[in-house]
Design an enzyme around this catalytic site. Structure first.
Site, PDB file in Angstrom:
ATOM      1  N   LYS A  74       0.792  -1.232   0.000  1.00 30.15           N
ATOM      2  CA  LYS A  74       0.000   0.000   0.000  1.00 30.15           C
ATOM      3  C   LYS A  74       0.826   1.284   0.000  1.00 30.15           C
ATOM      4  O   LYS A  74       0.432   2.309   0.556  1.00 30.15           O
ATOM      5  CB  LYS A  74      -1.012   0.031   1.165  1.00 30.15           C
ATOM      6  CG  LYS A  74      -1.834  -1.213   1.335  1.00 30.15           C
ATOM      7  CD  LYS A  74      -2.335  -1.814   0.064  1.00 30.15           C
ATOM      8  CE  LYS A  74      -3.393  -1.030  -0.656  1.00 30.15           C
ATOM      9  NZ  LYS A  74      -3.639  -1.643  -2.027  1.00 30.15           N
ATOM     10  N   THR A  77       2.874   0.431  -4.969  1.00 31.00           N
ATOM     11  CA  THR A  77       3.516  -0.650  -5.731  1.00 31.00           C
ATOM     12  C   THR A  77       2.988  -0.721  -7.165  1.00 31.00           C
ATOM     13  O   THR A  77       3.777  -0.841  -8.117  1.00 31.00           O
ATOM     14  CB  THR A  77       3.203  -2.012  -5.054  1.00 31.00           C
ATOM     15  OG1 THR A  77       3.278  -1.856  -3.647  1.00 31.00           O
ATOM     16  CG2 THR A  77       4.133  -3.086  -5.537  1.00 31.00           C
ATOM     17  N   THR A  78       1.668  -0.649  -7.301  1.00 30.55           N
ATOM     18  CA  THR A  78       1.038  -0.813  -8.618  1.00 30.55           C
ATOM     19  C   THR A  78       1.528   0.300  -9.558  1.00 30.55           C
ATOM     20  O   THR A  78       1.832   0.057 -10.726  1.00 30.55           O
ATOM     21  CB  THR A  78      -0.499  -0.734  -8.462  1.00 30.55           C
ATOM     22  OG1 THR A  78      -0.875  -1.530  -7.339  1.00 30.55           O
ATOM     23  CG2 THR A  78      -1.209  -1.220  -9.694  1.00 30.55           C
ATOM     24  N   TRP A  79       1.599   1.484  -9.041  1.00 34.19           N
ATOM     25  CA  TRP A  79       2.063   2.643  -9.820  1.00 34.19           C
ATOM     26  C   TRP A  79       3.524   2.446 -10.242  1.00 34.19           C
ATOM     27  O   TRP A  79       3.884   2.623 -11.414  1.00 34.19           O
ATOM     28  CB  TRP A  79       1.914   3.888  -8.945  1.00 34.19           C
ATOM     29  CG  TRP A  79       2.120   5.213  -9.623  1.00 34.19           C
ATOM     30  CD1 TRP A  79       2.075   5.472 -10.972  1.00 34.19           C
ATOM     31  CD2 TRP A  79       2.380   6.464  -8.975  1.00 34.19           C
ATOM     32  NE1 TRP A  79       2.285   6.813 -11.192  1.00 34.19           N
ATOM     33  CE2 TRP A  79       2.475   7.441  -9.992  1.00 34.19           C
ATOM     34  CE3 TRP A  79       2.538   6.869  -7.653  1.00 34.19           C
ATOM     35  CZ2 TRP A  79       2.728   8.793  -9.714  1.00 34.19           C
ATOM     36  CZ3 TRP A  79       2.778   8.217  -7.371  1.00 34.19           C
ATOM     37  CH2 TRP A  79       2.880   9.157  -8.391  1.00 34.19           C
ATOM     38  N   HIS A 147       7.783  -7.567  -1.660  1.00 34.86           N
ATOM     39  CA  HIS A 147       7.555  -6.770  -0.453  1.00 34.86           C
ATOM     40  C   HIS A 147       8.594  -7.124   0.617  1.00 34.86           C
ATOM     41  O   HIS A 147       8.511  -6.613   1.744  1.00 34.86           O
ATOM     42  CB  HIS A 147       6.168  -7.059   0.127  1.00 34.86           C
ATOM     43  CG  HIS A 147       5.024  -6.441  -0.619  1.00 34.86           C
ATOM     44  ND1 HIS A 147       5.084  -5.199  -1.192  1.00 34.86           N
ATOM     45  CD2 HIS A 147       3.771  -6.898  -0.866  1.00 34.86           C
ATOM     46  CE1 HIS A 147       3.916  -4.924  -1.767  1.00 34.86           C
ATOM     47  NE2 HIS A 147       3.116  -5.930  -1.580  1.00 34.86           N
ATOM     48  N   SER A 178      -4.509   3.528   3.839  1.00 37.00           N
ATOM     49  CA  SER A 178      -4.629   2.691   2.643  1.00 37.00           C
ATOM     50  C   SER A 178      -4.710   1.210   3.031  1.00 37.00           C
ATOM     51  O   SER A 178      -5.537   0.466   2.506  1.00 37.00           O
ATOM     52  CB  SER A 178      -3.425   2.961   1.726  1.00 37.00           C
ATOM     53  OG  SER A 178      -3.622   2.372   0.476  1.00 37.00           O
ATOM     54  N   TYR A 236       6.437   8.230  -2.181  1.00 39.14           N
ATOM     55  CA  TYR A 236       5.185   8.434  -2.933  1.00 39.14           C
ATOM     56  C   TYR A 236       4.867   9.925  -3.054  1.00 39.14           C
ATOM     57  O   TYR A 236       4.512  10.409  -4.124  1.00 39.14           O
ATOM     58  CB  TYR A 236       4.072   7.684  -2.194  1.00 39.14           C
ATOM     59  CG  TYR A 236       2.706   7.709  -2.833  1.00 39.14           C
ATOM     60  CD1 TYR A 236       2.327   6.717  -3.739  1.00 39.14           C
ATOM     61  CD2 TYR A 236       1.770   8.690  -2.504  1.00 39.14           C
ATOM     62  CE1 TYR A 236       1.054   6.710  -4.303  1.00 39.14           C
ATOM     63  CE2 TYR A 236       0.507   8.693  -3.062  1.00 39.14           C
ATOM     64  CZ  TYR A 236       0.149   7.706  -3.961  1.00 39.14           C
ATOM     65  OH  TYR A 236      -1.112   7.697  -4.513  1.00 39.14           O
ATOM     66  N   LYS A 303      -7.999   6.053  -3.901  1.00 33.87           N
ATOM     67  CA  LYS A 303      -8.031   7.516  -4.095  1.00 33.87           C
ATOM     68  C   LYS A 303      -6.763   8.036  -4.759  1.00 33.87           C
ATOM     69  O   LYS A 303      -6.788   8.989  -5.501  1.00 33.87           O
ATOM     70  CB  LYS A 303      -8.175   8.212  -2.742  1.00 33.87           C
ATOM     71  CG  LYS A 303      -9.584   8.271  -2.216  1.00 33.87           C
ATOM     72  CD  LYS A 303      -9.624   9.262  -1.070  1.00 33.87           C
ATOM     73  CE  LYS A 303     -11.023   9.618  -0.684  1.00 33.87           C
ATOM     74  NZ  LYS A 303     -11.017  10.548   0.459  1.00 33.87           N
TER      75      LYS A 303
HETATM   76  P1  A3P Z   1      -4.914   4.870  -1.558  1.00 34.25           P
HETATM   77  O1  A3P Z   1      -5.476   3.696  -0.812  1.00 34.25           O
HETATM   78  O2  A3P Z   1      -4.434   5.939  -0.621  1.00 34.25           O
HETATM   79  O3  A3P Z   1      -5.822   5.392  -2.578  1.00 34.25           O
HETATM   80  P2  A3P Z   1      -0.168  -0.518  -3.660  1.00 34.25           P
HETATM   81  O4  A3P Z   1      -0.134  -0.424  -5.152  1.00 34.25           O
HETATM   82  O5  A3P Z   1       1.177  -0.644  -3.031  1.00 34.25           O
HETATM   83  O6  A3P Z   1      -1.153  -1.512  -3.208  1.00 34.25           O
HETATM   84  O7  A3P Z   1      -0.653   0.921  -3.138  1.00 34.25           O
HETATM   85  C1  A3P Z   1      -1.991   1.292  -3.291  1.00 34.25           C
HETATM   86  C2  A3P Z   1      -2.109   2.800  -3.167  1.00 34.25           C
HETATM   87  O8  A3P Z   1      -1.569   3.404  -4.360  1.00 34.25           O
HETATM   88  C3  A3P Z   1      -3.566   3.196  -3.110  1.00 34.25           C
HETATM   89  O9  A3P Z   1      -3.607   4.382  -2.328  1.00 34.25           O
HETATM   90  C4  A3P Z   1      -3.873   3.453  -4.565  1.00 34.25           C
HETATM   91  O10 A3P Z   1      -5.009   4.242  -4.790  1.00 34.25           O
HETATM   92  C5  A3P Z   1      -2.597   4.139  -5.019  1.00 34.25           C
HETATM   93  N1  A3P Z   1      -2.365   4.049  -6.480  1.00 34.25           N
HETATM   94  C6  A3P Z   1      -2.630   3.018  -7.303  1.00 34.25           C
HETATM   95  N2  A3P Z   1      -2.278   3.310  -8.559  1.00 34.25           N
HETATM   96  C7  A3P Z   1      -1.792   4.567  -8.530  1.00 34.25           C
HETATM   97  C8  A3P Z   1      -1.273   5.440  -9.540  1.00 34.25           C
HETATM   98  N3  A3P Z   1      -1.203   5.075 -10.810  1.00 34.25           N
HETATM   99  N4  A3P Z   1      -0.834   6.653  -9.160  1.00 34.25           N
HETATM  100  C9  A3P Z   1      -0.882   7.041  -7.861  1.00 34.25           C
HETATM  101  N5  A3P Z   1      -1.382   6.274  -6.864  1.00 34.25           N
HETATM  102  C10 A3P Z   1      -1.819   5.045  -7.196  1.00 34.25           C
END
Ligand code: A3P
Length: 342
Positions: A74, A77-79, A147, A178, A236, A303
């Site tokens: 959280k 990671t996805t970004w 992780h 998150s 982030y 979000k």
């Molecule tokens: P929030 O829960 O605050 O919205 P992970 O990818 O490590 O699981 O992290 C998830 C967090 O990154 C979530 O935050 C998610 O909304 C946010 N997130 C996912 N894709 C993103 C992107 N392309 N740019 C910025 N934040 C992103």
């Protein structure tokens, strides 16, 4: 936990009985979405993960130029996976979202977690020992994710001079929020409920998957100071503030710097748009399906903002977590912008 127990069990994968016995020997705490979390190699994780981690530590062989995306859950990671993929593969695919040209960029049809797989959740999960030479045939660099805390990375990564690690973390207040939103819906009905306050208490004590959060950060922070060519440490909030600068930083770090022509042609901005929260969230592939076992893809995009904690934490909670982090990070040189309670 006596180190001999860990060492012994790192030598071999665990049989069922051994696994049970081994788990019983580990400190445990109430879990978030499983009944317990166990303290393994000084971080908290679930039994299933322990098995995969032991296996990957034993079998994974780093290759020259491997690129590892490392985060605590959280933290974005996805970004970061999307960005790493888009940057490294930018000469193979069209990064533009312009409607006038057909676009078969993999990020438009696959979730980033399918393109940059987790070692522990995917490749080595469920007793698998993958043949990476087939899976990553002809791909250089191989893009992988984890992780795991820095000291628990497979030794071949730690001893390699040519592997690169990009680490991303996030201010703990938003990270907690998150985590809370992500996991609250996943707690099985068979377990006693976990209140927001209980979750906060656990987080402040470091009891969260792959935590304590501060140890996770400090491990990679230290490594980035000692080996800046190997570990890039990102936050982030900084990425949200100026993502173009960070796209260029990542490209430089992984050895794929943008040419002047690419910059002139707006490739950096194209990648920023392609990997943006707004774009990824609206893609069909990210509205359905499960790219990581148990987790709906859509739950990965909530979000995507800095400061959402203000909508959830009381001033005294924020103050407490700020103080915990200040104490834990003291003297390290690592800090987060001060989040003053409102
Ligand atoms: P929030 O829960 O605050 O919205 P992970 O990818 O490590 O699981 O992290 C998830 C967090 O990154 C979530 O935050 C998610 O909304 C946010 N997130 C996912 N894709 C993103 C992107 N392309 N740019 C910025 N934040 C992103």
């Amino acid at each position: 936990m006596p180190p001999s127990v860990i060492d012994h069990h790192q030598d071999a994968e665990l049989s069922n009985n051994e696994a049970k016995e081994f788990l019983l020997s580990l400190p445990k705490e109430r879990g978030w979405r499983t009944s317990h979390l166990y303290l393994f190699q000084n971080f908290w994780c679930q039994p299933k993960e322990i098995q995969a981690i032991i296996s990957l530590q034993k079998h994974f062989q780093a290759q020259e130029n491997d690129l590892l995306v490392a985060t605590i859950p959280k933290s974005g990671t996805t970004w970061l996976k999307a960005l790493a993929f888009a940057i490294v593969k930018r000469t193979h695919f069209n990064t533009s979202l312009s409607k006038t040209s057909h676009n078969d960029h993999p990020l438009l049809s696959s979730n980033p977690h399918d393109l940059v797989p987790f070692l522990e959740y995917k490749l080595y999960a469920n007793g698998r020992i993958p043949d990476l030479s087939t899976l990553f045939h002809d791909q250089e660099p191989r893009l992988l994710a984890t992780h795991l805390p820095f000291p628990s990375l497979p030794s071949s990564i730690n001893s390699s001079d040519t592997c690169r690690v990009i680490y991303l973390c996030r201010n703990p207040l938003d990270n907690f929020i998150s985590v809370w939103h992500f996991l609250k819906g996943m707690r099985p009905k068979t377990l006693p409920s976990l209140s927001f306050e209980d979750g906060f208490e656990m987080y402040c004590r470091g009891v969260v998957g792959f935590g304590p959060y501060w140890d996770h950060m400090l491990g990679y922070w230290q490594a980035s100071l000692e080996q800046p060519q190997k570990v890039l440490f990102l936050k982030y909030e900084d990425m949200k503030e100026d993502i173009s600068v960070h796209v260029k930083r990542i490209a430089d770090f992984v050895g794929f710097p943008f040419s002047l022509e690419e910059e002139k042609n707006g490739v950096v901005e194209e990648i920023v748009r392609l990997c943006s929260f707004e774009n990824l969230k609206e893609l069909e592939v990210n509205k359905s399906g499960k790219s990581i076992a148990c987790f709906e893809n859509k739950s990965l995009f909530r979000k995507g903002e800095v400061g959402d904690w203000k909508n959830h934490l009381t001033p005294s909670m924020a103050e407490r977590l700020n103080k915990v982090m200040e104490d834990k990070l003291a003297g390290s040189g690592l800090s987060f912008k001060k989040y003053v309670p409102v």
